[in-house]
Scaffold this active site. Sequence first.
Site, mmCIF file in Angstrom:
data_model
loop_
_atom_site.group_PDB
_atom_site.id
_atom_site.type_symbol
_atom_site.label_atom_id
_atom_site.label_comp_id
_atom_site.label_asym_id
_atom_site.label_seq_id
_atom_site.Cartn_x
_atom_site.Cartn_y
_atom_site.Cartn_z
ATOM 1 N N ASP A 178 61.205 74.655 83.484
ATOM 2 C CA ASP A 178 60.782 76.063 83.281
ATOM 3 C C ASP A 178 59.412 76.137 82.512
ATOM 4 O O ASP A 178 58.848 77.151 82.464
ATOM 5 C CB ASP A 178 61.682 76.671 82.263
ATOM 6 N N HIS B 247 66.261 68.827 77.726
ATOM 7 C CA HIS B 247 67.382 68.942 78.615
ATOM 8 C C HIS B 247 68.438 68.311 78.504
ATOM 9 O O HIS B 247 68.376 67.023 77.843
ATOM 10 C CB HIS B 247 66.743 68.478 79.936
HETATM 11 N N1 ACO Z 1 62.909 72.611 70.506
HETATM 12 C C1 ACO Z 1 63.240 71.981 69.064
HETATM 13 N N2 ACO Z 1 64.176 71.298 68.997
HETATM 14 C C2 ACO Z 1 65.267 70.967 70.082
HETATM 15 C C3 ACO Z 1 65.021 71.638 71.406
HETATM 16 C C4 ACO Z 1 63.804 72.508 71.643
HETATM 17 N N3 ACO Z 1 63.535 73.028 72.760
HETATM 18 N N4 ACO Z 1 65.855 71.241 72.137
HETATM 19 C C5 ACO Z 1 66.675 70.448 71.426
HETATM 20 N N5 ACO Z 1 66.185 70.282 70.218
HETATM 21 C C6 ACO Z 1 66.633 69.368 69.165
HETATM 22 C C7 ACO Z 1 67.949 70.115 68.630
HETATM 23 O O1 ACO Z 1 67.785 70.852 67.532
HETATM 24 C C8 ACO Z 1 68.905 68.847 68.348
HETATM 25 O O2 ACO Z 1 68.354 68.264 67.068
HETATM 26 P P1 ACO Z 1 69.342 67.633 66.236
HETATM 27 O O3 ACO Z 1 69.883 66.291 66.882
HETATM 28 O O4 ACO Z 1 68.761 67.273 64.965
HETATM 29 O O5 ACO Z 1 70.455 68.445 65.975
HETATM 30 C C9 ACO Z 1 68.508 67.855 69.422
HETATM 31 O O6 ACO Z 1 67.163 68.131 69.857
HETATM 32 C C10 ACO Z 1 69.432 67.676 70.755
HETATM 33 O O7 ACO Z 1 69.603 69.151 71.080
HETATM 34 P P2 ACO Z 1 70.704 69.844 71.717
HETATM 35 O O8 ACO Z 1 70.591 71.328 71.696
HETATM 36 O O9 ACO Z 1 72.156 69.198 71.012
HETATM 37 O O10 ACO Z 1 70.925 69.162 73.182
HETATM 38 P P3 ACO Z 1 71.665 69.963 74.209
HETATM 39 O O11 ACO Z 1 71.531 69.113 75.281
HETATM 40 O O12 ACO Z 1 72.969 70.729 74.080
HETATM 41 O O13 ACO Z 1 70.611 71.152 74.940
HETATM 42 C C11 ACO Z 1 68.748 72.561 75.790
HETATM 43 C C12 ACO Z 1 69.467 71.261 76.069
HETATM 44 C C13 ACO Z 1 69.999 73.832 75.932
HETATM 45 C C14 ACO Z 1 67.873 72.604 77.381
HETATM 46 C C15 ACO Z 1 67.908 72.439 74.585
HETATM 47 O O14 ACO Z 1 66.941 71.461 74.944
HETATM 48 C C16 ACO Z 1 67.069 73.785 74.676
HETATM 49 O O15 ACO Z 1 67.602 74.793 74.037
HETATM 50 N N6 ACO Z 1 65.902 73.899 75.038
HETATM 51 C C17 ACO Z 1 64.806 75.171 75.286
HETATM 52 C C18 ACO Z 1 65.462 75.949 76.417
HETATM 53 C C19 ACO Z 1 64.968 75.362 77.604
HETATM 54 O O16 ACO Z 1 63.747 75.376 77.889
HETATM 55 N N7 ACO Z 1 66.175 75.608 78.644
HETATM 56 C C20 ACO Z 1 65.893 75.181 79.956
HETATM 57 C C21 ACO Z 1 66.765 74.046 80.532
HETATM 58 S S1 ACO Z 1 66.246 73.549 82.040
HETATM 59 C C22 ACO Z 1 66.980 74.462 82.902
HETATM 60 O O17 ACO Z 1 68.187 75.253 82.767
HETATM 61 C C23 ACO Z 1 66.376 74.837 84.153
#
Ligand code: ACO
Length: 431
Positions: free
Chosen positions: A366, A308
């Site tokens: 989720d 998140h």
């Molecule tokens: N699986 C694997 N790796 C992940 C995940 C994941 N679900 N989420 C983040 N990471 C990693 C990224 O690759 C990144 O790694 P790095 O620092 O080595 O590059 C690090 O964790 C940070 O991730 P970001 O994408 O920069 O974080 P951001 O805050 O932009 O994204 C998000 C948040 C979009 C929710 C992301 O965690 C994601 O895509 N999760 C999966 C989708 C999801 O469950 N979304 C629901 C959100 S809650 C809602 O809307 C109700």
Amino acid sequence: MAETSKTATLTLDGKTYELPVLSPSAGPDVVDIRKLYAQADVFTYDPGFTSTASCESSITFIDGDKGELLYRGYPIDQLANDSHYLEVCYLLLNGELPNKTELEDFEYRITRHTMVHEQMHNFFRGFRRDSHPMATMVGVVGAMSAFYHDSLDINDPWQREVASMRLIAKLPTIAAMAYKYSIGQPFVYPRNDLGYAENFLNMCFSVPAEPYKVEPALAKAMDRIFTLHADHEQNASTSTVRLAGSSGANPFACIAAGIACLWGPAHGGANQACLEMLREIGTVDQIPEYIARAKDKNDPFRLMGFGHRVYKNFDPRAKVMKESADEVLDLLGVHDNETLQVAKELERIALEDPYFVEKKLYPNVDFYSGIILEAMGFPTSMFTPIFALSRTVGWISQWKEMIEDPTNKIGRPRQLYTGATKRDYVDVTKR
Ligand code: ACO
């Protein structure tokens, strides 16, 4: 209004600029850069708004480090356990919990707005039966602007109020109609003798051919899902609603924009994507392969339902949702389901795996909501529409707050331009 108590100093090209620092009632201080461009001829750069407060708001507060979510100051777990969705809607819209009379009046008014204009049935029939219900909802909610002309004037407080009521009341009807249409069953009209969640379940699952009784425990679980999703401060879809509304667009158009944004798998679409991922993993022995893929920088795969932008400790909604999932699965006698086994094992591994622990990637709301909704009998395509109908109150509360804010301006970000500089056009024969 936020207080100005301190200043920050920016030094640029030998010149110093004093920037006011605003202190919120909770959360980090905010450096006010509104006059920066006029004074220093520079923009700030923050794609993804990771450090930018886009507005002042008094609706919802999140402390991502503590894993805290408050609606108008009230903790989400207290509201999810002790209140109910329509009371939470009143709270979000009006700022305070209603007294008994206010609540009864609010519930009465919402209940009397649940039917949609009969002509809308024809509008539904224009969609292909295999349309994703989110596609139908974006279209139908946008089309509400064409059906409810008497609540389009955003400068009239009464019309804003009526539009808010209509949206909160009609979204369950529209979501249920999108579902019924997609499975080829007749639309089920709303019923005034049923509660909000009960009525939604009835519109989704009853058929004219036989009586249908909504199980009270399932209606309660549904109501709690609505409450947990009701608002979440300036997330992508809420910011979309605010940006659309900042131009003066009507509330139905703005909420349609919010629904479109919510659809993406990084946002509200994650609940569908998460359950599809669990099914794709299929069996517990496949989990290590998917964990390895999630960690691989060269693989775009992510563990859906994990991570998140704001919560870096745990998602407080996920905690309540997990309890609800256990209750619903017990009630429905779902214990040995393979998807559930995969979910439980995936959660266990991810919570211990250093990659997820170090990056603070916890199960989000989720991860569990899809498990409950599937057990209740919803197809995955209905997960995001249910999120959309729950979030409508948050969107409309944020929209109202923005319209009523005298400092409101059209949202117009600037950019860091890296394209070609000015050059002369060359005729096609000379290229
Ligand atoms: N699986 C694997 N790796 C992940 C995940 C994941 N679900 N989420 C983040 N990471 C990693 C990224 O690759 C990144 O790694 P790095 O620092 O080595 O590059 C690090 O964790 C940070 O991730 P970001 O994408 O920069 O974080 P951001 O805050 O932009 O994204 C998000 C948040 C979009 C929710 C992301 O965690 C994601 O895509 N999760 C999966 C989708 C999801 O469950 N979304 C629901 C959100 S809650 C809602 O809307 C109700």
